[in-house]
Every structure is written in C-alpha cells, then in structure tokens.
Design a protein around this motif. Structure first.
Motif, PDB file in Angstrom:
ATOM      1  N   ASP B 621       0.379  -1.888  -0.115  1.00  0.00           N
ATOM      2  CA  ASP B 621      -0.272  -0.073  -0.107  1.00  0.00           C
ATOM      3  C   ASP B 621       0.670   1.676  -0.030  1.00  0.00           C
ATOM      4  OD1 ASP B 621      -1.622   2.137   0.398  1.00  0.00           O
ATOM      5  OD2 ASP B 621      -3.167   1.018   2.043  1.00  0.00           O
ATOM      6  N   ARG B 622       1.312   2.096  -1.116  1.00  0.00           N
ATOM      7  CA  ARG B 622       1.599   3.088  -1.171  1.00  0.00           C
ATOM      8  C   ARG B 622       0.951   4.449  -0.490  1.00  0.00           C
ATOM      9  NH1 ARG B 622       1.646   5.829  -5.023  1.00  0.00           N
ATOM     10  NH2 ARG B 622       2.594   7.028  -5.930  1.00  0.00           N
ATOM     11  N   THR B 623      -0.135   4.207  -0.071  1.00  0.00           N
ATOM     12  CA  THR B 623      -0.273   5.465   0.966  1.00  0.00           C
ATOM     13  C   THR B 623      -0.046   6.265   2.002  1.00  0.00           C
ATOM     14  OG1 THR B 623      -2.549   4.541   1.830  1.00  0.00           O
ATOM     15  CG2 THR B 623      -2.404   5.241  -0.199  1.00  0.00           C
ATOM     16  N   LEU B 624       0.757   4.441   2.701  1.00  0.00           N
ATOM     17  CA  LEU B 624       1.442   3.878   3.670  1.00  0.00           C
ATOM     18  C   LEU B 624       2.733   4.488   4.101  1.00  0.00           C
ATOM     19  CD1 LEU B 624      -0.916   0.902   5.108  1.00  0.00           C
ATOM     20  CD2 LEU B 624      -0.522   3.073   6.257  1.00  0.00           C
ATOM     21  N   VAL B 625       3.703   4.333   2.974  1.00  0.00           N
ATOM     22  CA  VAL B 625       4.142   5.013   2.506  1.00  0.00           C
ATOM     23  C   VAL B 625       5.005   5.683   3.020  1.00  0.00           C
ATOM     24  CG1 VAL B 625       7.101   4.696   1.433  1.00  0.00           C
ATOM     25  CG2 VAL B 625       4.887   2.741   1.307  1.00  0.00           C
ATOM     26  N   ASP B 626       5.596   6.371   3.413  1.00  0.00           N
ATOM     27  CA  ASP B 626       6.162   8.527   3.609  1.00  0.00           C
ATOM     28  C   ASP B 626       8.040   7.286   3.526  1.00  0.00           C
ATOM     29  OD1 ASP B 626       7.661  10.529   4.039  1.00  0.00           O
ATOM     30  OD2 ASP B 626       7.170  10.162   7.052  1.00  0.00           O
ATOM     31  N   ALA B 627       7.720   8.060   1.974  1.00  0.00           N
ATOM     32  CA  ALA B 627       8.874   8.287   0.640  1.00  0.00           C
ATOM     33  C   ALA B 627      10.438   8.605   1.220  1.00  0.00           C
ATOM     34  CB  ALA B 627       8.644   8.900  -0.438  1.00  0.00           C
TER      35      ALA B 627
END
Lengths: 671, 671
Positions: B621-627
């Motif tokens: 889930d990309r929305t959970l990734v803090d880049a």
C-alpha cells in the motif's frame, strides 16, 4: 666473605624469612613468570623494605636465572617423543594427550605449562598433541595450520586441521582395540573428555586419567610454577570492594541452592578478590584456585610466597589463604559433608568434577558466577577505561604522526615500528604492560590475521602498501585494544574500496541501536553487510569482550557469526573490529572498543534500547576513505568521531602530533 | 427395499470390498478428517469407479456423520476433569500430562488428537495440561495467554505462561513425595520427558509411561483416526521421483553407519514418497509412520483404506505397506537384529526411543534426514512455486482492488472480507485449500498476532484504520503465505512512520546478500534495525520455511532472534515478514515469501554469495509509505517490485483489477 654469606646477612638485616635455599626456589619461580610491567616488584616478596644492596643482588640473581633458562637446549623432537613414549610404557598405558591448556583453561599459560610447545615445537595459542605407540598427531585450528607446518616436524607428527579432521576421528581410527589412552584430568574440560572417551570406546579402547603428568616426568628442565608478585587492586580502580562482590555473589549462590562454587579461572579470582598478578604474559592475573561459600567466605589456594606485603590484610579475615596442595582435600571435604557444589564445565577441569563426585558432593554445572558481573563494568571502571583510552589514544596518535613522517622515506621495519609504539605507550600514566603481543604487519603480512613479526618474517613498510597495527595496553585503570590500518604513500582504488567497506561495517555497528535482550550474534551481520554485497567477508569474529585491567579477551559476550545466547548489557566493553584480508597482498582492520550504554532519549520508544559509546580515540586514515561509498549518516559519524578525537587528544600531545591530528581529523563533509 | 440393502447392492455393483459395517467405519474416519479441497475425493476409497448413485449416497452418509459429530455435546469441564481423575485412580497413578501434540509432533493435529481442547477447552496450537489429584494447570505461550483466559475455566485450572512459570517448576512444586505422574509416551519428545522427569524426581516423585492414553478411555465420543484419501503427488510437481529420493537418503544413511531411520513427521513421509493426504487441516499430509532402510526400501505404516486406487502402484515394490499396529513390532525386530537405528529427538516420540532401546537397537539421535533435502526445492518445485505465486498474487490483487472499492464505504466485516479473498483464490488453477486460517484483522484486532476472526470478535473496517490480512493457499504446485496491511481511508502520520519502518526492514532483507554458511539468525537484525532505531520491535520471528504443496511452516531454516545453526541454502523458501503491533490500536505486517538464490554476477567476489528472490506478487500500500524515510536504494527496490507485480499480474486479472493495479504500483520515484 663469600657471596652466599653476604646474601644471608642482607636477608637477615632486611628481616626476610628466606634463607638462600628458599630464595633460590623463589627466584626460579619468579623467572618462570614473564618480567611484567615492573620487573623489580618481586623483590618485595623477599622483604617488605629491601635495602638497595639487597635489591641489586636479587635482580642480578634473577637475571642469571633467566639467562640460564634461555640457554637451555632441549633434546631433539625425536628424543622428546621417545622419552614420553618410554614413560607411557612404564605407566602401562598406550597413549597420552598433550593439550596446550593449563589447569586454568586461559588464553595465556605460564612457561611450566608449555608442554605442547616443549614436546612438539608448536607455539600457537590453541592445539593438542595425541601420542600413541606408533602414531602421533598435532591438531590446530585454521589460524595455525601454516605455523604448525613450520614448527612441527612432519616425520613424527601428522599435522591436522582440528575442524576438518577432529581429534575424536583420529582417536576412533588410530586407537587399537584394548589400548588405553591416558590424559591429565587437570588439563581438560569434562566435555572434551566425554567426547574423546566416546571415540576411544568406539575404537574398542578406553581412556584413563593419570594422577600426575608423564610429560612432566621426562621434561628435565621444566620450569617451576610461576611466582610473580600479587598486589591489591585499589578500590579507586576496582569500583567495588571485594567484600561487596563476595556478598553479592554469595547471595545469588544461596538463592540457587548451592553451598559453594569452585573458581578456577584466574581472571574471575582476580576480579572477585580485587587482586592482580603477573604469572602469565599480558594478563595481570595470578594462577590460583578458589572456593566461594554461600556465606561469602573464600578459600584461596595459592602459593603464599607470591603475596606482596599487605595483600593478606587486603584480603581480610573472610578469605582464608591455603596452599595449592590443599585444593583437592578441600573438594573432598565438601563432598564428605554432602554439599551442593557448583563448577563451570567450560573453564573447570574434568579433575574438579571427578574429585567432587567421588567425594560425594552434588555437583551442579553452571557458568562461572564472576563472568557476568565482571563483564558489566561499574561506573568507576567505566570512567577508568575512558581515561585509559584517552592516554592510549594520545600514545597511538604520537606513533601515527611519527609514522606519517618516517614511513614514506622507506626502510622502516615492522619490529622497529612496533617498538616505537610500545615506547610511546610506556610513558603513559598507569601503564603496566602491553595487553597482547603487537601485530605489526606491512603489506602481505597484514593479511595474516594473527601475525607476529620476527626477524625472519618482517617486512619493510613499502610505498603504496598498507600497514596494519593491532595493539593495546594494560593500564591500572583499563585495558585497551585498537587496530589502525594506514596507507604508506598512495593507496590504489581497490584498497580504498575495501577499506571503505570495512569502515561502513564498523560505523554500522557503532551507530546501531538494539533492544534489551539482543546478543552480539544478532548484530554481527551489520558489520559484514558492506563486504558481503561485494562478495567479500572476513574469517574472524567482529568483537570480543575486554576486561578492566584484566584479560583483553573475556566473555561471556561477543559479536560473532557463532550462535550466542548472552545479551549485550550496559557496562559491557566489546571490540568493533571488522576487517578484510587479501592473501599475499594486504590486510585491513579497523578496531575500536565500544561500551554498551542505554539510549534513553528516543522519543516514543516502547522498549529498553541500548547502543554503543566508542571508547577508542585515534584517527582513521582518511586517505583510505572513498567518500563516494559513504552515505550522509556515515560521513556524519566519521566527522563527529574525528572531531572528538581531535578535541580530546590535542591537549595530551606534543605540538607536532597536534598539527598532524588537525590534518588527520579534518572533516570529510564539505563546509 | 431398505437403505442398507440398496447400499449393499451399489457397493457390490461397483466392485467395492466394503460391506455396510466396513463402510460405516470408513465414513467415521473420513468425517474425522477435515473436508479438504476436494470433499468428494474420498468416495474413490470405496470403489475405483463409483456410480453417480453410489457417490450420492456416500456423500449423504458422510454429511450425516459430520452433522452428528458437530451435534455432540461434551460433558462440562468439571465432569471431564473428574472422569480423567477417576481413570487415573483406577490406573493407580496420581497425575497425567495432556499435551496438545499428537504422535507426529506437527503443527496441526486431527480431531481425534484434540485431547487438550476436549479436556480443558483450550484450542490454541501449542499448550499442555497437567492434572494432579488436587491441582491442575494449563500452560500456554505468550501468543495464547489471553485466549487461555477466555477458553479455560480458572476454577479448575491454573493458567500459566509457559516461559515465566515452566511446567518443570510446577511439577517440582506441586507433585508430592511418592506421587506418580503418568504420561502417554507417544505424545512427548524424549527431551520433554527428561526435563519433566528431573523435576518430578526433585519433588521426590516419579514419572511413568502408560501403554494407552487414560483420557481416550473417558472421552466417550472421541473421533477415530482420520481417513482422508491419499493420492500420488505427480512427478510434474515433485520434480524428483520417490525412488531417487529413497536412494539418495539411503546412501547417506549407509555412509553414516545407520541401518535404518525412523520417520514420524508426516511431511517428511509425504515428501519422501511423493504422496499427499488430508488428515489434518491445511497441510496436505497423511498421518503415518515409516522406516527407511539403508537399502532404500521403505516400510510404510498406514491404514490401507486411505490409499486411493493407484497409490500402491505409485509406491512400487520397494515400499511395503503395513498396518499402523505393525510399527511397534517392526521396531522390536530392528532391535532384536542388533541394528543401528536413527531417529530425530525433535520430532519422534519418547516411545520410539524407549521401544528401540528396550529391544536392543543401537539408537542414534540425529535430525530427520528428509528435512534438509525437502527444504531445498528442486528446479521443478521452484518453477511450480513461482507459478503458484503468480496465481495467488492475481487472486490477492483482485481482492485488494475490490477492497479499495468497498471498504471506504464502511460496514465491511473481517469475516466477509476473508470469505471474499478465499473465493478469489478458489477459482485458481491447482488450488486445493487455504494453507492456514486467514488472519483478517481490522484496527485493534490487527495488533493480535495470531488473530482469528469470529462472529464474537470481528470488527468492521473503519475509515482511518488499518486492515491486516495474512493468508495463503495450497496449490498442487506450491504453497503461498502473504500478508498485506492496507489503510482504509487516510492513515495518520504515526501509522505511516511505523509502516515505512517495517517496509525498510522488509527491503533490507529482500536486498541483502550473504555468504554461503550464513544462518537466518544472522540476518534477522537487518529486518528490525529501522524499528530498533525508533525504540520499537516486534515479538515474533522474521521468517519461517515454507514447503512445496506441504507445510506452510517447515524447518530447518528460519530467520529469527533465536540462535540457529542451519545455513540458508539455495532452493530454500522462507518468509520475510517484519511487523509492528500497537496493542489496542493497529497491527502492521508486510510478508512476502522469498527464495534463496546464488548471486553469481558480483564482480570480484571471493566467496559464494547468496541472496533472495522475492516470490510473492502483490502491491504494497503506497498510501502508507512515507517516502522521506526511504533512501534511494529502498525506493528503487519498491518501484522495481511494483513494476514486476504489474507486469506479471496484469495479464491474469480482469480490467477493473488491472486498472487498480496500474495505480497501486505507480512508482514512488519522480519521473
């Protein structure tokens, strides 16, 4: 008036209890110990306040004794082996095991216990010879296979790699049905003997313990037990009184249901009683045995002649001093009284367990109870070690500054270099000794992990080569161990790549944080990852425990590939020493000692988290660092470390060294 | 014409060997096994080609049997305990141990072996009850303390955390002098019994093995042993013939000097003989024992009724099929003939060792020889598992796409969600079963590591919450196990921080390279470091081995804090599943299966280096990734992984899912 009469008079005048015969025996023992940090200290064993004249005569006598020992020519290897075999026939056994270990299973052994070296010529720090009527073999580990080829005569001994061709296999294959393989039960752990016995029985033979060592019977000029002086280790360095330590351990012992514990590890006894000695090289311990009772009372089995004036008072009324010969009967007494007695199967000899069991004691196998508290340094020891590291870092920096001047001119040899380093250290406050033989390796010699320079092997430091120096010292307030690798002239790209990978591993460990309960085995890979990524590795542990003016290698903690169960605890000191070795070319190692410290400032932390404080202070060669391989955190660590080295050491060094330090610790980061 | 007569006729017409009485017994056994992936497969145990009418009647009979079993009302907990105590008095012993384990020490046990659940109500996958005349206790590990509080009646049983208050301690404190604590020696490993016996003897009592289980005597409606059908596992999936496996292992056995090895682990037998069954949930094994001789011949002790037509031929002439009752006498025979027999003390019961020793065999304790070759998948198994993972990833992606549509609308329950996921999987080629009960946890339920949703506990997926789903399947060509954590609506900053740290650990493991000889224990810290830095951790292992259409948890490899000695070897499959759990709030886990593969393209490599190939394919889930918390290498890994997921799965999914995939796998890196 003859010499003896004069000596007699001087002894009497000094109030010495010794006559000339007694003195001769004492000096033989003194000469059987290494000279140590204060070679004249032993004369106070003769009299509390010896006159200058007596002191002079005593030192002359000792020097004569040492010279005589050095001049002794041992029989040939064939003759030594033949004598041992003859003795075995007389004792009606077929074979015998000769380990490198002494009765204390320590890393260093005294001259008297160098049985393996006397018999086979092998001088490494671990090994075993097995002798049977028609076959004999020497077993060594991977560090020593080359050395064994050189030192051990292949006509008399098969030379075996102990992991590839284990002792048990050799016994099972070589021992003949009905043959008896004897051993000295004081020199082996019970686990070793159990394994050997199983192998002997597979072969249809048996194992037999002997009351005394047949090799000692044929080693005509075997040195006596060492008699280096024993001094009290002051509370100002120890940080906790021996009485408090005894009480603390005794309470645990009682809680665990044991009546007494057998202590056979010299560094445990030194720690518990706050005493230091000099019976073996580089580790300031005295060889002794002890029993700690659940009452907190101790029986110390030691040659009284070793105790300097005042030590008996330091030990106090709860420590009974008895002769070494009384140790066995004391074990018998515990057995007769039906006591539960604890001993450590990793460090106590099979003989201890056998004797206790035979006498009727309930024997409990458990770790030496001094190990863990000794490993967790108290605040006084921590402050001491920090101070020792500042002094040691100043000495090492003076050496590195000198080296940067001298080495590029060419011609500097490995031995001259390490001698110079030792000189710088000797000047330091509280310096007593090196903590191990310095490893000073230029070029390809740097790739030999346990290298020791000799006139035969030494190389000159050549331009474009790397020089590896692994060294340390025993100060009254702490033990140091540090490795630096420096480029002489301009290093090539591969050297810089490898050095930087080793540095990345070193920094990963220095920076890591880990929860309570974490073992060194869990962290080991952090130091290897940057090498693994390039298909490289190193074949030694990443870190070993270090004592406080005690053994430079101590347990129970370590950082290693080998599975371990001992968590890293606050106060533990451990080395951080990844490396890389290219056989025939160069060696790289970057070693700092680090201290386990709680990290209490992590916002939102849910666990008790520990990390490392770096103790060692000395520049890391910037010319070997390829900054392109470092990330921002790694550069920040290196720059901050160098800033600290500069700040802490500059006040302690001369102007030339200070100028060199400024340059050597310049930041990598721009601006 | 009555039912029985019709059935008799149908059986005769189909050429079945069963009469109605035999059929009744068979169906009782079938109903004592889980329904499995093909619930009608068992009818071919009755006749090779049953008519549709016979098939119909058989399935009706089986359904009736299952309904009757479900309807059975057990006595109260007090009554069950009283009955057991009465039986112990009749047998003249004082106490009895009731472990969760069956005779095969596997993770799953059949209905018949659910003795601990029947007696105490505790249904967890590990535990033990100890019953004495006046005291009883249930011991569970940290995963199950809460569950034991709910399931086990505290009026009758003390509920103990097995690490904090070990069984041995309870025995030593509770057993009275002279009392006899009995046990069923088929249900315990020898090591367990040795520990318990030492504790019993400390208390002045003793342990006694019983010939049959007293609990079975009082469990009136105990199910019979399960009789799920056994099928051959085709070479197209197994990759190596059973004959080749037998020869390979037999050669090693002979080389090690053993005459035979006892196999008691059902997955070892399944692997060795290329057979699969269905006697326990989710792991496609049949319960049996086997002896492999150094000749390569096997004696398989199994209820013949379980063998589908053709299986005997598949096993071939070198595999003798014997009744389970013949296993004990076969051990006696080995002993009488003075054979050297190997067995694994970690998986074989104390009974096996006792019986062999009593019969005169030389018993050698060594690891189950199937374990390591089973763990190292051959190229056919590797290709199979890759294909299974593509199918599984397509099903999971369809689910995640559906979830992204449905969940934000609110009201979706955990059970409905996991049912939907199961539906998507069931459609896949070669699907046979789930590989374990799906963990479907919304919000605070996600923080319970071994959560299983029930109507009583389930939550709805709420906006702003996390949803954790850990699931997998058994395909004929491979076993899957995957965890994804997704945000419903918008996650908060802490969730994203924690998720990203878990992801960093996952990536560190996915990217790491390591030399031959490295164990999973050495790598474990890589996955935890990003959490440790923030003072966080997770209390479970990082990775477990996974079988090939076999157990979803298999050894000997694992990635864990616990010290291990098994190196990771090419062909091993292991999970990569770091996590983070905030009790009462949310749980995070990111789990992919990875394959150990040689890395032969490292320029200048000096060692054999291995790494991991990720097998699992599903968006993270990309929305959970803090880049901002990721470095360039980590972002590159995530983007490359997502590109691969998109490329491999898009051809396998519907248009809606494909569109969702495109969005869900968009790169993090700009441009």
């Amino acid at each position: 008036m003859d010499e003896n009469a004069t000596l007699d008079r001087l002894l009497r005048e000094a109030g010495s209890p010794f006559d000339t015969a007694g003195l001769k025996a004492l000096i033989a023992g003194v000469a059987a110990a290494p000279p140590g940090g204060d070679p004249a200290a032993w004369v106070r064993l003769v009299a509390a306040e010896p006159s200058p004249e007596l002191t002079g005569r005593l030192l002359v006598l000792e020097a004569g004794q040492r010279a005589a020992a050095d001049a002794m020519v041992p029989p040939t290897a064939a003759e030594r082996l033949a004598r041992l075999r003859g003795e075995l026939i007389r004792r009606e056994v077929h074979g015998f095991l000769v380990p490198r270990a002494d009765e204390h299973q320590g890393e260093y052994v005294p001259a008297r216990a160098q049985r393996l070296a006397w018999l086979t010529g092998f001088t490494g720090s671990a090994g075993l010879a097995a002798v049977l009527p028609k076959a004999a073999a020497v077993f060594v580990d991977g560090r020593y296979t080359l050395q064994a080829e050189t030192e051990v005569d292949g006509r008399f001994y098969a030379r075996r790699h102990v992991s590839d061709q284990p002792v048990t296999e050799w016994i099972a294959e070589t021992l003949e049905r009905g043959q008896v393989l004897a051993y000295d039960p004081r020199l082996h752990t019970p686990g070793e003997i159990e394994r050997y016995r199983a192998a002997a029985e597979r072969a249809g033979g048996s194992m037999r313990p002997l009351d005394d060592n047949p090799l000692d019977a044929v080693w005509a000029d075997q040195p006596p037990p060492p008699l280096a002086p024993v001094a009290a280790h002051p509370l100002a360095f120890a940080g906790e009184s021996a009485a408090d330590k005894r009480r603390r351990l005794a309470a645990d012992l009682g809680g665990a249901g044991a009546d007494a514990v057998v202590l056979t590890a010299p560094d445990s006894i030194a720690w518990l009683l706050n005493i230091r000695g000099g019976d073996v090289p580089h580790t300031p311990v005295t060889l002794a045995f002890a029993l700690l009772a659940r009452t907190g009372a101790v029986s110390l089995f030691i040659d009284r002649r070793k105790l300097l004036p005042g030590v008996a008072e330091h030990l106090g009324p709860d420590v009974e001093v008895a002769a070494p010969e009384a140790f066995g009967p004391a074990l018998d007494r515990l057995g007769r009284d039906g006591k539960t007695v604890q001993a450590d199967p990793a460090t106590a000899a099979a003989w201890v367990f056998d004797r206790l069991a035979a006498a009727g004691a309930a024997v409990r196998r458990a770790a030496d109870p001094c190990q863990l508290p000794k490993a967790c340094k108290n605040p006084v020891e921590v402050d001491g070690t920090r101070a020792a590291h500042r002094r040691d870092g100043a000495a090492l920096s003076r050496f590195l500054a000198w080296l940067a001047q001298v080495a590029p001119k060419g011609g500097l040899g490995e031995i001259a270099a390490s001698d110079r380093l030792e000189e710088f250290r000797r000047g330091g406050q509280h310096f007593r000794d090196l903590s191990f033989d310095t490893i000073s390796g230029a070029g390809s010699n740097g790739a030999i992990v346990h290298y020791r320079a000799s006139p035969k092997t030494e190389r000159r430091l050549g331009l474009g080569e790397l020089y590896l120096v692994d060294s340390g010292a025993q100060y009254l307030d702490g033990t140091t161990d540090v490795t630096r690798t420096v480029a002489v002239g301009t290093p090539d790209a591969e050297m810089r790549d490898r050095f930087t990978r080793v540095l990345k591993g070193h920094i990963a460990l220095a920076l890591c944080r880990f929860p309570k309960g974490t073992t060194g085995s869990q962290l080991d890979a952090l130091a290897r990852q940057p090498l693994w990524e390039a298909g490289l590795d190193y074949d030694h542990g990443t870190g070993h425990g270090v004592g406080s003016y005690l053994a430079v290698h101590e347990g129970p903690q370590r950082i290693s590939k080998m599975p371990g169960t001992q968590p890293l605890l606050p106060g533990m000191i451990v080395s951080n020493e990844p490396g890389y070795y290219k056989t025939g070319a160069y060696g790289i190692r970057i070693e700092n000692l680090v201290l386990v410290v709680p990290q209490d400032r992590i916002a939102g932390a849910e666990r008790d988290i520990f990390g490392f404080e770096t103790l060692t202070l000395a520049p890391i060669d910037r010319t070997l660092v390829d900054a392109d391989l470092l990330d921002a955190d790694e550069i920040a660590w290196l720059d901050a470390y160098h800033a600290r080295v500069r700040t802490e050491l500059t006040p302690l060094v001369d102007a030339d060294t200070a100028a060199w330090l400024t340059e050597a610790t310049r930041p990598i980061a721009p601006g």
